[in-house]
Write a protein that holds these residues in place. Sequence first.
Motif, PDB file in Angstrom:
ATOM      1  N   ARG A   1      -1.434  -3.587  -9.964  1.00  0.00           N
ATOM      2  CA  ARG A   1      -1.863  -4.155  -8.669  1.00  0.00           C
ATOM      3  C   ARG A   1      -0.865  -4.911  -7.709  1.00  0.00           C
ATOM      4  O   ARG A   1      -1.347  -5.744  -6.984  1.00  0.00           O
ATOM      5  CB  ARG A   1      -2.991  -5.244  -8.899  1.00  0.00           C
ATOM      6  CG  ARG A   1      -4.306  -4.410  -9.362  1.00  0.00           C
ATOM      7  CD  ARG A   1      -5.275  -5.561  -9.450  1.00  0.00           C
ATOM      8  NE  ARG A   1      -6.451  -5.067 -10.027  1.00  0.00           N
ATOM      9  CZ  ARG A   1      -7.518  -4.633  -9.054  1.00  0.00           C
ATOM     10  NH1 ARG A   1      -7.473  -4.954  -7.800  1.00  0.00           N
ATOM     11  NH2 ARG A   1      -8.533  -4.218  -9.500  1.00  0.00           N
TER      12      ARG A   1
ATOM     13  N   ASN B   1       1.516  -4.869  -4.445  1.00  0.00           N
ATOM     14  CA  ASN B   1       1.489  -4.087  -3.400  1.00  0.00           C
ATOM     15  C   ASN B   1       2.508  -3.144  -3.208  1.00  0.00           C
ATOM     16  O   ASN B   1       2.395  -1.987  -2.837  1.00  0.00           O
ATOM     17  CB  ASN B   1       1.865  -4.855  -2.184  1.00  0.00           C
ATOM     18  CG  ASN B   1       0.366  -5.849  -1.810  1.00  0.00           C
ATOM     19  OD1 ASN B   1       0.455  -6.673  -1.102  1.00  0.00           O
ATOM     20  ND2 ASN B   1      -0.703  -5.792  -2.589  1.00  0.00           N
TER      21      ASN B   1
ATOM     22  N   GLY C   1       0.751  -2.822   7.674  1.00  0.00           N
ATOM     23  CA  GLY C   1      -0.527  -3.355   7.465  1.00  0.00           C
ATOM     24  C   GLY C   1      -1.516  -2.096   7.695  1.00  0.00           C
ATOM     25  O   GLY C   1      -2.339  -1.906   6.844  1.00  0.00           O
TER      26      GLY C   1
ATOM     27  N   TYR D   1      -4.943   2.100   1.179  1.00  0.00           N
ATOM     28  CA  TYR D   1      -5.875   1.622   0.160  1.00  0.00           C
ATOM     29  C   TYR D   1      -7.289   2.431   0.203  1.00  0.00           C
ATOM     30  O   TYR D   1      -8.106   2.420  -0.616  1.00  0.00           O
ATOM     31  CB  TYR D   1      -6.120   0.129   0.310  1.00  0.00           C
ATOM     32  CG  TYR D   1      -4.861  -0.597   0.092  1.00  0.00           C
ATOM     33  CD1 TYR D   1      -3.931  -0.140  -1.045  1.00  0.00           C
ATOM     34  CD2 TYR D   1      -4.353  -1.721   0.432  1.00  0.00           C
ATOM     35  CE1 TYR D   1      -2.702  -0.665  -1.407  1.00  0.00           C
ATOM     36  CE2 TYR D   1      -3.079  -2.304   0.132  1.00  0.00           C
ATOM     37  CZ  TYR D   1      -2.433  -1.756  -0.669  1.00  0.00           C
ATOM     38  OH  TYR D   1      -1.331  -2.159  -1.095  1.00  0.00           O
TER      39      TYR D   1
ATOM     40  N   ASN E   1       3.834  -8.591  -3.076  1.00  0.00           N
ATOM     41  CA  ASN E   1       2.605  -8.583  -2.517  1.00  0.00           C
ATOM     42  C   ASN E   1       2.497  -8.439  -0.969  1.00  0.00           C
ATOM     43  O   ASN E   1       1.941  -9.501  -0.343  1.00  0.00           O
ATOM     44  CB  ASN E   1       1.573  -9.361  -3.266  1.00  0.00           C
ATOM     45  CG  ASN E   1       1.172  -8.824  -4.623  1.00  0.00           C
ATOM     46  OD1 ASN E   1       1.164  -7.782  -4.886  1.00  0.00           O
ATOM     47  ND2 ASN E   1       0.928 -10.032  -5.621  1.00  0.00           N
TER      48      ASN E   1
ATOM     49  N   THR F   1      -1.155  -8.026   1.058  1.00  0.00           N
ATOM     50  CA  THR F   1      -2.260  -8.954   0.694  1.00  0.00           C
ATOM     51  C   THR F   1      -1.714 -10.450   0.722  1.00  0.00           C
ATOM     52  O   THR F   1      -2.717 -11.247   0.761  1.00  0.00           O
ATOM     53  CB  THR F   1      -2.799  -8.517  -0.676  1.00  0.00           C
ATOM     54  OG1 THR F   1      -1.851  -8.566  -1.546  1.00  0.00           O
ATOM     55  CG2 THR F   1      -3.525  -7.068  -0.559  1.00  0.00           C
ATOM     56  N   GLN F   2      -0.451 -10.536   0.640  1.00  0.00           N
ATOM     57  CA  GLN F   2       0.169 -12.191   0.433  1.00  0.00           C
ATOM     58  C   GLN F   2      -0.327 -12.839  -0.670  1.00  0.00           C
ATOM     59  O   GLN F   2      -0.463 -14.125  -0.708  1.00  0.00           O
ATOM     60  CB  GLN F   2      -0.195 -12.872   1.731  1.00  0.00           C
ATOM     61  CG  GLN F   2       0.277 -12.157   3.059  1.00  0.00           C
ATOM     62  CD  GLN F   2       1.760 -12.381   3.136  1.00  0.00           C
ATOM     63  OE1 GLN F   2       2.186 -13.401   2.586  1.00  0.00           O
ATOM     64  NE2 GLN F   2       2.602 -11.517   3.891  1.00  0.00           N
ATOM     65  N   SER F   3      -0.920 -11.953  -1.588  1.00  0.00           N
ATOM     66  CA  SER F   3      -1.512 -12.770  -3.048  1.00  0.00           C
ATOM     67  C   SER F   3      -0.337 -13.336  -3.857  1.00  0.00           C
ATOM     68  O   SER F   3       0.716 -12.643  -3.564  1.00  0.00           O
ATOM     69  CB  SER F   3      -2.388 -12.155  -3.502  1.00  0.00           C
ATOM     70  OG  SER F   3      -2.142 -10.735  -3.701  1.00  0.00           O
TER      71      SER F   3
END
Lengths: 119, 585
Positions: free
Chosen positions: B166, B168, B193, B200, B300, B303-305
């Motif tokens: 998971r 990016n 993006g 996705y 990532n 999603t910036q997670s």
Amino acid sequence: MTDDKRILVIDDDVHMRELLELEFTDLGYQVTTADNAFLGLQSLKDEMVDLVILDIKMPGMNGIEALEKIVSTKRELPVIIHSAYSHFRENYLTWSAVAYVIKSGNLDELIQTVKNHMK
Amino acid sequence: MVYQELIVNNLDRILDFWLLIDDKGKVIHCSQLIYRQLGYSEEEVINQPFQIFFPEDDPASSDFLYQLLFDSYAGSVVNQKSRIKQKNGVIIDIELSLYQLDNDEMYFLIVFNNITEVVEIRKKIKLKSEKLNGEFDLFDDRNNYESVQDFIDTILVSITAGQGLRFNRAFLFLVEEEEQILKGIQAIGPGSGDEAGVIYGEFGSAPKTLNEMIKHYRHMIGTDSAVNSILKDVQIKLSDYQNILINALNGQKYILINEDYPLIDDPSVVWLRELFQVHECAIIPLLWHGRSTGVIVVDNQVTQSRITMHDIKGITSYAERATNALESSKLLISLEKNINLVKQANLKIRESQEILVQKEKLAVMGEMVAHMAHEVRGPLATIGGYASRVFKQMDESDGHHNSMSRIVETVRTLELVINDILDVSLPEPENSRGCDCAKAINKVLSLLEEEIHVRKVSVSMNIQGSLPEIKIQEHHLFEIISNIVRNALESIDIDGLLLVLASHIEDQVVITIQDTGPGIPPEIKNKIFSPFFTTKEDGTGLGLVVVKKLVEENNGAIVVRTAPDKGTTFIISFPIEHKGVTHDG
């Protein structure tokens, strides 16, 4: 003019010996024949010979050995190798002969060669 | 005796192969493995001289024991290399030790190990590792790229897939040993993006197995996608220790770069964050047998997670397995390549063996031919000599004049044939001019008259009038035509038709020889011009070889048309003699 010139034919094949004797006698040469190399060498001691026609494959002593003996004793005597083998022409042991003629039903080449070397 | 029993009862527990012999060299006991693995039975061993185990041709076998004793120090010989014979005759290499057991009576204990396999395996390993070392650098080899590419795709898709780790994006860098650089190889992930949304979305409805996903991924993203262009030109020298990627590579430990990273202001860290346009990323070294083979950078960005320790653990353990797979695949490919090389080498060896055998055959044949030629040429010279003597003295009006002429001429032709076989080149001034092929055909057919009659073959001949002369020696043409015609007659066997045509087409004379025989089977058609290939019981397999050689030597061409039950046609053509040289043909 060839009356006093003598050819020695050394060949174990009786037919070839007699054929050459007939031909060269017709041309006016004296011809002595020997059916092996030992007898041929003996004739060289006994007689005055002007040219030798020498076969290679013979029982007892072969023509190449005989050639060596002839050349070592009579350096000036022309020897013509006359053989049904063609490849000994490339063998340096036969190079002390003045010519190498392959046996053929057409005797022109042999006759011409003999004439050329008969002084 | 107690001593002996003690030995016998315990030796099998600690030794594999052993023999207990008395001072006369007779076997008293031996290990079970001698029966089981060497194939001897008890009767064949017990009370027999121990020399039965050694090859008969081994000079040491008769006085082996004494030889060993002589060599021994303090009554024992250790790890002497020797050979023994299995019951089935197979000789194996062994390492042998001999101990003198001195008690009430004298005994000798011979212990040995089979080192054949060890020797073989050692050799193989050495050979393989040498080859592998030589060809390890696979990324230079475009042929191998595809299957390694499969692995790379798999690795990167697994890292980024929703069902996988998971992340990016993932960027793969590998070490190029030869150039001593770390090089960007491939990346996966959305370039922006917007692209992320598309990808996705696609993945959401995408098939769920890894293989299907990889297919899907390939379908969607080419290697020139935005992320790939980021790392395409990245090449970092392995000696650039300041660089953060090289740092991770040499440190062999992951580096998590974010605002907590102590060297956040280090120029190479700034460079990396700018390059990937990211605040946080992780650098995971790829290790294989203690060696760093590359790094994977994951982030990532979309999603910036945050990257958690859990993620790091996941990717690290995955990287380990992935590297193993990648390196193993490289090795496999290399191995396959080596196997192919060995196969090719084997093929070459086999080919050259065939050539050698062929040469050997030719040499033996050559000697035989020279001898045969001598045996034939002598009597032939006598026949020809006497014949020409008679012929010369003969009047033309003589009834035998023509017959005699034929004898003289045929002997001459035969002599020329013998010369050709022996490759003797005699001066032939009178034959170097043009040759009349009608004459040669007639000569062949008249010589084979008897055979044609016996085989009840009808000959149909059609020779165009006033054919131009061709540039070939007459006896060569005679040899060519007579070989083909004789083959045709033999193939017809009995009752059939032989067609001989000759015509002038453009600047060529074309001779066609056709028979109504069974034809040449397709499987041997391409062999008929090979030396020593023959279907005849008494054939030399040289006939058509001579034909082809003579045709080619004389600037001609030869074609064979054949089909089962449709007979065989040989078509030969020669350029016509140009009239540059005048002669009175």
